[in-house]
Motif scaffolding. Sequence first.
Motif, PDB file in Angstrom:
ATOM      1  N   ARG A  69       0.841  -1.203   0.000  1.00 48.08           N
ATOM      2  CA  ARG A  69       0.000   0.000   0.000  1.00 48.08           C
ATOM      3  C   ARG A  69       0.875   1.252   0.000  1.00 48.08           C
ATOM      4  N   ILE A  78      -1.032   5.503   5.545  1.00 50.78           N
ATOM      5  CA  ILE A  78      -1.303   4.497   6.557  1.00 50.78           C
ATOM      6  C   ILE A  78      -1.679   5.235   7.848  1.00 50.78           C
ATOM      7  N   ASN A 129      -4.696  -0.272   5.385  1.00 50.39           N
ATOM      8  CA  ASN A 129      -4.648   1.192   5.416  1.00 50.39           C
ATOM      9  C   ASN A 129      -4.496   1.753   6.818  1.00 50.39           C
TER      10      ASN A 129
END
Length: 243
Positions: A69, A78, A129
């Motif tokens: 990610r 994040i 996330n």
Amino acid sequence: MPDQPTDPPAADPETDDLFTGRVPILEALKQLRLRLLDLTRRNRLLNFKHSPGKCIQFVEAQPDPVFHRLMEGTDRKIVLLPIPEPPRASWEIVAGRQTKPDAKDYARALGIDPSFELPVANVPANGANTLQTLYYPEDLERYCRKLQREMKSALEETGAHMLFLVFGFLEFPEKAPSDRTMMAPLISVPVIIEKGNLDRETRRYRYHLSYTDEEVAENLSLKEKLRQEHGFELPDFNDNETT
């Protein structure tokens, strides 16, 4: 008494192949770089200490989804999650005063595993996330502000980013055999920490991490120490192939 660390002997420019032109320049630079590594306990890349206020540890994280990610996602942020505020009914009486339960204990009561060991279960419900901390909102916000302040100060003074998200630590004996162990980071991703939106429920700001697009670093000090003193070759890291 424990052995005292000694400095390596100085190289003789007249006999050392690195200075005679018999070694290609790129290989010579690589070998010189390795000679400059500090392989003693003084090196924080070999003997890292998790100090509150200087670093934040995460639990229930899956490295692969978080890494990809950061590196490849369209929204590469994040978010750092606190432990939810406990209701008053769960507060404890300490020295005659009502006090919040220890964050780790309350996390366990909420079904959050407070262990820092690498999990083997599936990705938690929060997905890639977010990263779960073991701090209440007020404490997490305070630590994030401190890290952000020190990150900006280091950038202004040195021109380099000094904040990293570490993927994995290796605990290993200082010497073989030995009861003294050291803790070394494996992969370090340069990141920045930024203040996000205000959480209406906690009235505290959320903070998130973002990748800086600078080089992802493997721990060369660890790699060389394991090779020289333990006869172990740490696998090369390739961010396009390695999980």
